[in-house]
Design a protein around this motif. Structure first.
Motif, mmCIF file in Angstrom:
data_model
loop_
_atom_site.group_PDB
_atom_site.id
_atom_site.type_symbol
_atom_site.label_atom_id
_atom_site.label_comp_id
_atom_site.label_asym_id
_atom_site.label_seq_id
_atom_site.Cartn_x
_atom_site.Cartn_y
_atom_site.Cartn_z
ATOM 1 N N VAL A 29 59.125 -19.062 -19.101
ATOM 2 C CA VAL A 29 60.016 -20.038 -19.734
ATOM 3 C C VAL A 29 61.237 -20.249 -18.846
ATOM 4 N N HIS B 134 57.306 -14.660 -19.880
ATOM 5 C CA HIS B 134 56.652 -15.712 -20.652
ATOM 6 C C HIS B 134 56.679 -17.066 -19.945
ATOM 7 N N GLU C 277 63.691 -25.857 -27.154
ATOM 8 C CA GLU C 277 62.318 -25.758 -26.657
ATOM 9 C C GLU C 277 62.010 -24.336 -26.192
ATOM 10 N N ALA C 278 62.971 -23.693 -25.530
ATOM 11 C CA ALA C 278 62.779 -22.314 -25.077
ATOM 12 C C ALA C 278 62.612 -21.380 -26.267
ATOM 13 N N GLN D 253 66.759 -28.186 -24.297
ATOM 14 C CA GLN D 253 65.927 -27.194 -23.619
ATOM 15 C C GLN D 253 66.042 -25.828 -24.290
ATOM 16 N N GLN E 279 61.272 -22.110 -29.127
ATOM 17 C CA GLN E 279 59.905 -22.290 -29.623
ATOM 18 C C GLN E 279 58.890 -21.566 -28.742
ATOM 19 N N LYS E 280 59.026 -21.724 -27.438
ATOM 20 C CA LYS E 280 58.061 -21.146 -26.502
ATOM 21 C C LYS E 280 58.086 -19.622 -26.533
ATOM 22 N N LEU E 281 59.283 -19.051 -26.557
ATOM 23 C CA LEU E 281 59.391 -17.593 -26.553
ATOM 24 C C LEU E 281 58.807 -16.991 -27.829
ATOM 25 N N HIS E 282 59.136 -17.601 -28.963
ATOM 26 C CA HIS E 282 58.662 -17.059 -30.238
ATOM 27 C C HIS E 282 57.161 -17.269 -30.413
ATOM 28 N N SER E 283 56.659 -18.356 -29.843
ATOM 29 C CA SER E 283 55.218 -18.604 -29.904
ATOM 30 C C SER E 283 54.462 -17.610 -29.019
ATOM 31 N N ALA E 284 55.037 -17.317 -27.870
ATOM 32 C CA ALA E 284 54.391 -16.374 -26.951
ATOM 33 C C ALA E 284 54.390 -14.960 -27.504
#
Length: 447
Positions: free
Chosen positions: A178, A176, A189-190, A186, A192-197
């Motif tokens: 990240v 992903h 933020e990670a 961080q 959020q990014k992982l779950h969004s992806a």
């Protein structure tokens, strides 16, 4: 220590109360009674080994089996009976029952660091000062060495340690795009990014865990517990605690934590299939991943624990246990000899060789230990990260002298933040109130 023991709630309120009453009341049920503290010279201990005899050790830690075999080979006149009386809470209950009955108490017992103060205050353990234990200062890393002291008195010798680190699934982060977090900002933020992806992927799971929560508060600089004998302070409103709860609440509110209980089948499945991307946990975790999450072989790596300030190098302990000497046990000199052999001398190396994460500076600094490559972790020299963490444990942490009880009611109080509209900070206030009430009922001065 086993994974189960680290997460167990230990023995229940009734047993905890019995122990405290025994220690804080009269001395005729296993207290000091004014007796001379145990102790012996090195010559006395060697003479006991030469003469021989038998001791009983209650412990669940698997690497002790080899230590016992080696010890008996070196000292053939000594018989060591290693008994698994149960893991964590089960053993503590059996130990307390034996202490109350005044018979069947082992000569040595495995006691986890956060349970040790309760037994120490209950006057159920020998002061090891009479064995010249002051000479061992510097033998162990600061976290475990501090954990076996209570009120300035040494009540056990460390067997292992649990400095915290970030275990992460490299494949998931790479897939992903990240970056592996180095700070808690961080980390959020990670998440959020992982779950969004991929909505199936969570940064980690948490349904409420007392040991994890206190360790996180510890790293953040919180010191909610103040202990001076039977005078105790409990305050979860300090800045360090709020630093942790503010960040973790964002993960809870954002539904970024998987609602999976630790050590459950679902938890192991998530670690194996990539839906749980990280663990922030003690240094004893590699063996548990290797044995319990075989499907992820080669995918996991270890990095330093995320920091509250960029560039920081501060961690906390999570787990770990000692060998302690119950007062009602016998064969004191032989018991101390085995205790020292298992934790300091040849047994310490044997246990490290067989998978225990050491608390001894000699083993942690050895090139063979630090440079060991772990195929499960893609050939990474995992121990370099973990050994460095062992020297970064923040000082000044204390556990309650009734921590075993406090942890047993965590999910009834603070744990509600994970399943209701209660905030984590308010949940900790409820945990604080329950701990204060219990402590006062047991005769402590609590504020």
């Amino acid at each position: 220590m086993t994974a189960i023991s680290r997460r167990s709630l230990l023995f229940g309120a009734a047993s905890a109360a019995a122990l405290l009453v025994a220690g804080c009341g009269s001395d005729d049920d296993g207290g000091d009674g004014g007796a001379k503290p145990a102790g012996a010279s090195d010559a006395d201990i060697q003479a006991a080994l030469d003469a021989g005899g038998s001791i009983t050790v209650w412990a669940w830690e698997p690497t002790l089996k080899q230590v016992v075999a080696d010890f008996q080979t070196k000292y053939p006149k000594v018989k060591v009976t290693l008994t698994n009386a149960g893991t964590g809470d089960k053993q503590y209950t059996a130990l307390q029952n034996a202490m109350k009955a005044g018979s069947g108490v082992p000569d040595l017992a495995q006691v986890e660091y956060y349970a040790l103060p309760q037994f120490a205050l209950g006057k159920q353990l020998d002061d090891l000062g009479g064995y010249g234990s002051a000479k061992l200062d510097g033998t162990f890393t600061p976290g475990p060495w501090g954990a076996v002291h209570s009120g300035g008195t040494l009540y056990g010798l460390p067997m292992d340690s649990g400095p915290m680190a970030l275990f992460y699934n490299k494949d998931v982060f790479d897939k992903h795009g990240v970056a592996v977090p180095t700070t808690w900002d961080q980390y959020y933020e990670a998440a959020q990014k992982l779950h969004s992806a991929d909505p199936k992927v969570y940064i980690t799971s948490d349904t409420g865990d007392a040991g994890f929560t206190t360790s996180m508060i510890w790293q953040a600089g919180g010191r909610p517990y103040k202990v001076d004998g039977t005078s105790v302070g409990v305050d979860f409103t300090d800045a360090g605690t709020k630093k942790f709860t503010t960040m973790w609440q964002k993960l809870i509110d954002g539904k970024l934590l998987a609602p999976v209980n630790g050590w459950s089948d679902g938890w192991y499945k998530g670690l194996g299939d990539g839906t749980l991307a990280t663990l922030v946990i003690g240094a004893w975790m590699p063996a548990n991943l290797e044995s319990g999450v075989k499907d992820a072989n080669g995918k996991w790596r270890v990095a330093p624990m995320p920091q509250w300030e960029a560039g920081g190098k501060v961690v906390a302990e999570n787990g770990g246990s000692s060998l302690a000497m119950p007062k009602l046990g016998g064969n004191k000199n032989l018991a101390y000899a085995f205790m020292k052999y298992a934790t300091v001398d040849a047994g310490a190396q044997s246990r490290a060789d067989n998978g225990a994460f050491p608390a001894t500076t000699a083993q942690l600094s050895a090139a063979a230990f630090r440079d060991k490559e772990f195929p499960y972790f893609g050939g990474q020299k995992v121990n370099q990260v973990l050994a460095d963490a062992a020297g970064q444990v923040a000082s000044g942490w204390s556990y309650l002298p009734f921590q075993v009880y406090a942890n047993s009611v965590f999910n009834d109080t603070a744990g509600k933040a994970y399943i209701s509209g209660t905030t984590l900070q308010d949940g900790l206030k409820a945990w604080q109130d329950a701990s204060v009430k219990y402590g006062q009922e047991q005769g402590f001065t609590v504020k």
